[in-house]
Design an enzyme around this catalytic site. Structure first.
Site, PDB file in Angstrom:
ATOM      1  N   ASP A  89       0.872  -1.149   0.000  1.00  0.00           N
ATOM      2  CA  ASP A  89       0.000   0.000   0.000  1.00  0.00           C
ATOM      3  C   ASP A  89       0.925   1.218   0.000  1.00  0.00           C
ATOM      4  O   ASP A  89       2.061   1.107   0.421  1.00  0.00           O
ATOM      5  CB  ASP A  89      -0.748  -0.084   1.346  1.00  0.00           C
ATOM      6  CG  ASP A  89      -2.111   0.481   1.242  1.00  0.00           C
ATOM      7  OD1 ASP A  89      -2.355   1.218   0.294  1.00  0.00           O
ATOM      8  OD2 ASP A  89      -2.935   0.197   2.140  1.00  0.00           O
ATOM      9  N   GLY A  91       0.884   4.040   1.759  1.00  0.00           N
ATOM     10  CA  GLY A  91       1.079   4.774   3.011  1.00  0.00           C
ATOM     11  C   GLY A  91       0.264   6.063   3.048  1.00  0.00           C
ATOM     12  O   GLY A  91       0.200   6.730   4.074  1.00  0.00           O
ATOM     13  N   ASP A 142      -1.858   8.389  -2.925  1.00  0.00           N
ATOM     14  CA  ASP A 142      -3.110   9.080  -3.269  1.00  0.00           C
ATOM     15  C   ASP A 142      -3.625   9.889  -2.088  1.00  0.00           C
ATOM     16  O   ASP A 142      -3.129   9.760  -0.972  1.00  0.00           O
ATOM     17  CB  ASP A 142      -4.165   8.059  -3.705  1.00  0.00           C
ATOM     18  CG  ASP A 142      -4.444   7.023  -2.613  1.00  0.00           C
ATOM     19  OD1 ASP A 142      -3.539   6.770  -1.793  1.00  0.00           O
ATOM     20  OD2 ASP A 142      -5.557   6.470  -2.577  1.00  0.00           O
ATOM     21  N   GLN A 197      -9.895   7.414  -7.108  1.00  0.00           N
ATOM     22  CA  GLN A 197     -10.650   7.972  -5.977  1.00  0.00           C
ATOM     23  C   GLN A 197     -11.893   8.671  -6.523  1.00  0.00           C
ATOM     24  O   GLN A 197     -12.318   8.360  -7.616  1.00  0.00           O
ATOM     25  CB  GLN A 197      -9.758   8.937  -5.188  1.00  0.00           C
ATOM     26  CG  GLN A 197      -8.617   8.244  -4.421  1.00  0.00           C
ATOM     27  CD  GLN A 197      -9.098   7.498  -3.176  1.00  0.00           C
ATOM     28  OE1 GLN A 197     -10.258   7.568  -2.798  1.00  0.00           O
ATOM     29  NE2 GLN A 197      -8.190   6.765  -2.537  1.00  0.00           N
ATOM     30  N   GLY A 224     -11.139   4.356  -1.304  1.00  0.00           N
ATOM     31  CA  GLY A 224     -12.197   5.206  -0.770  1.00  0.00           C
ATOM     32  C   GLY A 224     -13.611   4.666  -0.932  1.00  0.00           C
ATOM     33  O   GLY A 224     -14.569   5.434  -0.928  1.00  0.00           O
ATOM     34  N   ASP A 272      -7.912  -6.844  -0.366  1.00  0.00           N
ATOM     35  CA  ASP A 272      -7.165  -7.028   0.881  1.00  0.00           C
ATOM     36  C   ASP A 272      -7.975  -6.402   1.989  1.00  0.00           C
ATOM     37  O   ASP A 272      -8.715  -5.437   1.744  1.00  0.00           O
ATOM     38  CB  ASP A 272      -5.788  -6.345   0.814  1.00  0.00           C
ATOM     39  CG  ASP A 272      -5.893  -4.840   1.000  1.00  0.00           C
ATOM     40  OD1 ASP A 272      -5.801  -4.384   2.152  1.00  0.00           O
ATOM     41  OD2 ASP A 272      -6.108  -4.122   0.007  1.00  0.00           O
ATOM     42  N   CYS A 310     -15.947 -26.503   7.246  1.00  0.00           N
ATOM     43  CA  CYS A 310     -14.655 -25.843   7.008  1.00  0.00           C
ATOM     44  C   CYS A 310     -13.517 -26.857   7.077  1.00  0.00           C
ATOM     45  O   CYS A 310     -13.477 -27.708   7.964  1.00  0.00           O
ATOM     46  CB  CYS A 310     -14.434 -24.742   8.042  1.00  0.00           C
ATOM     47  SG  CYS A 310     -12.867 -23.873   7.836  1.00  0.00           S
ATOM     48  N   CYS A 312     -10.230 -26.014   7.361  1.00  0.00           N
ATOM     49  CA  CYS A 312      -8.994 -25.407   7.874  1.00  0.00           C
ATOM     50  C   CYS A 312      -8.397 -26.255   8.999  1.00  0.00           C
ATOM     51  O   CYS A 312      -9.067 -27.121   9.564  1.00  0.00           O
ATOM     52  CB  CYS A 312      -9.271 -23.979   8.360  1.00  0.00           C
ATOM     53  SG  CYS A 312      -9.872 -23.857  10.058  1.00  0.00           S
ATOM     54  N   CYS A 315     -10.447 -26.121  12.336  1.00  0.00           N
ATOM     55  CA  CYS A 315     -11.703 -26.890  12.336  1.00  0.00           C
ATOM     56  C   CYS A 315     -11.444 -28.391  12.249  1.00  0.00           C
ATOM     57  O   CYS A 315     -12.236 -29.182  12.762  1.00  0.00           O
ATOM     58  CB  CYS A 315     -12.611 -26.428  11.206  1.00  0.00           C
ATOM     59  SG  CYS A 315     -13.272 -24.769  11.515  1.00  0.00           S
ATOM     60  N   HIS A 341      -8.546 -19.892  11.039  1.00  0.00           N
ATOM     61  CA  HIS A 341      -9.899 -20.172  10.559  1.00  0.00           C
ATOM     62  C   HIS A 341     -10.479 -19.008   9.746  1.00  0.00           C
ATOM     63  O   HIS A 341     -10.963 -19.201   8.630  1.00  0.00           O
ATOM     64  CB  HIS A 341     -10.848 -20.505  11.715  1.00  0.00           C
ATOM     65  CG  HIS A 341     -12.280 -20.526  11.267  1.00  0.00           C
ATOM     66  ND1 HIS A 341     -12.820 -21.585  10.571  1.00  0.00           N
ATOM     67  CD2 HIS A 341     -13.254 -19.583  11.338  1.00  0.00           C
ATOM     68  CE1 HIS A 341     -14.078 -21.298  10.250  1.00  0.00           C
ATOM     69  NE2 HIS A 341     -14.360 -20.092  10.712  1.00  0.00           N
TER      70      HIS A 341
HETATM   71 ZN   LIG Z   1     -12.128 -23.489   9.945  1.00  0.00          ZN
END
Ligand SMILES: [Zn+2]
Length: 387
Positions: A89, A91, A142, A197, A224, A272, A310, A312, A315, A341
């Site tokens: 990013d 900053g 920006d 923007q 934004g 993100d 799930c 993961c 889980c 998770h």
């Molecule tokens: Zn999970």
């Protein structure tokens, strides 16, 4: 960098971004690694949960540990021991939202949140810092609307947008200069996304998209816009103007499944967001049936996994009762298991969205998912449009 579209229907698409650190299959949820770490997770855990890329923040790394150290270590990926694609990013957002930050044509002057030191950051400084950090994909410095100005009036929005565009030109020039140095040193080139923007003003959003579409950026960040409603309103407008053949990143979005569905529906390739790990640390966990608070007394004796569907690590190995116990007793493992998770949940959801696009099944998958997540009544609000 190369971007290839594998399948597209309207603005919705699946593709592949190729970087010097490997491929990103899109759409993709990029894990937030603000300070060169996905909070409470080791790199092995980040990889195991299926994250394809991470995004670090220039402001935080500039202050601590300093970008020259990261450059000496061989760049962000080497420094954090993560041999996969990375983003930074600019900053801009972080520095401008600091109390007392002063914005001028030149850049922003702010006080470090660590030691109070006065620091100036210009578009050129942001580019130089990002090149030292050495992520594969950089963002333009920006000026988000509503920062540095005391109001969100039309006049101040126009002023912020003018700065965003002037700074983008300066970023492009500086980035080109720094890339020519990489050529000389036989290092891979880095790529720069322009950041669109325009706040809540339709004509400013259009003007910003047209500005960036007319310039030689490698891809685009959309800044934004922090609600799914804003996404629904402005993404179709912006993404119809931006060149179709370049990738698009929705900055700071993806806290809720509907954000991800709206983004993908209207042409976003990567996301993100810090929310999945932040919420995990507070005990707020995603399930197919909506979010649950693991601290709730009802989970005290619940030996089922957080989400039975799930796959993961958490889980597969642990129960709600165990997670709740770790949180209640202040054990640091609670953050790690909960973050595994939550991060897996969003990363995997976007991977499933990609599979659905590739098999011409996006709308059905979206409606089915949102109906289970919100309950049948609320799902309608989120999926009234058919793409
Ligand atoms: Zn999970």
């Amino acid at each position: 960098m190369k971007f290839e579209i594998e399948k597209q229907d309207g603005l919705t698409r699946a593709g592949k971004i190729t970087t010097p650190h490997g491929e990103i299959c899109t759409p993709c949820f990029v894990a937030a690694a603000t300070k060169a770490t996905v909070k409470s997770l080791s790199v092995a855990q980040i990889e195991e949960l299926g994250a394809q890329a991470v995004l670090a923040n220039t402001y935080h790394l500039l202050l601590q540990p300093g970008v020259d150290l990261i450059a000496r270590a061989g760049g962000l990926a080497r420094f954090m021991g993560y041999d996969r694609p990375t983003f930074t990013d600019s900053g801009g957002f972080q520095t401008m939202s600091l109390p007392g930050a002063k914005i001028s044509q030149d850049g922003v002057v702010f006080k470090s949140h660590i030691d109070g030191a006065k620091i100036t950051m210009t578009p050129e400084d942001s580019m130089s810092a990002q090149h030292q950090i050495g992520a594969d994909i950089h963002m333009c410095f920006d000026c988000p609307i509503g920062y540095g100005e005391t109001d969100t009036s039309r006049a101040s929005a126009e002023k912020s947008l003018r700065l965003t565009h002037d700074w983008a030109e300066r970023c492009l020039t500086e980035h080109g200069k720094l890339n020519r140095q990489h050529d000389k040193n036989q290092q891979p080139r880095q790529v720069l996304y322009g950041v669109v923007q325009g706040g809540e003003f339709t004509d400013l959003r259009r003007a910003s998209a047209e500005f960036f579409a007319g310039r030689d950026f490698d891809g685009y960040g959309i800044g934004g816009m922090y609600t799914a409603e804003q996404g629904k309103e402005f993404l179709p407008l912006v993404n119809q103007i931006l060149p179709n053949e370049k990738p698009r990143h929705w900055l700071g979005m993806g806290a809720e499944p509907r954000d991800l569905f709206v983004g993908v529906q209207y042409g976003i390739d990567t996301f993100d967001c810090v929310a999945p790990t932040r919420q995990a640390r507070n005990g707020s966990l995603y399930t197919r049936g909506g979010r649950i608070n693991i601290l709730n007394a009802r989970y005290r004796d619940d030996l089922a996994p957080i989400d039975a569907e799930c796959a993961c690590y958490t889980c597969r190995n642990h129960s709600r009762a165990y997670l709740r116990h770790l949180f209640k007793s202040g054990e640091i493992l609670a953050c790690t298991l909960a973050s595994i998770h939550n991060e897996y949940f969003v990363v995997n959801l976007v991977d499933q969205i990609r599979t659905a696009i590739l098999s011409d099944n996006f709308v059905e998958f979206r409606d089915d998912f949102l109906e289970k997540y919100h309950g049948a009544k609320c799902a309608k609000i989120d999926s009234e449009e058919k793409s």
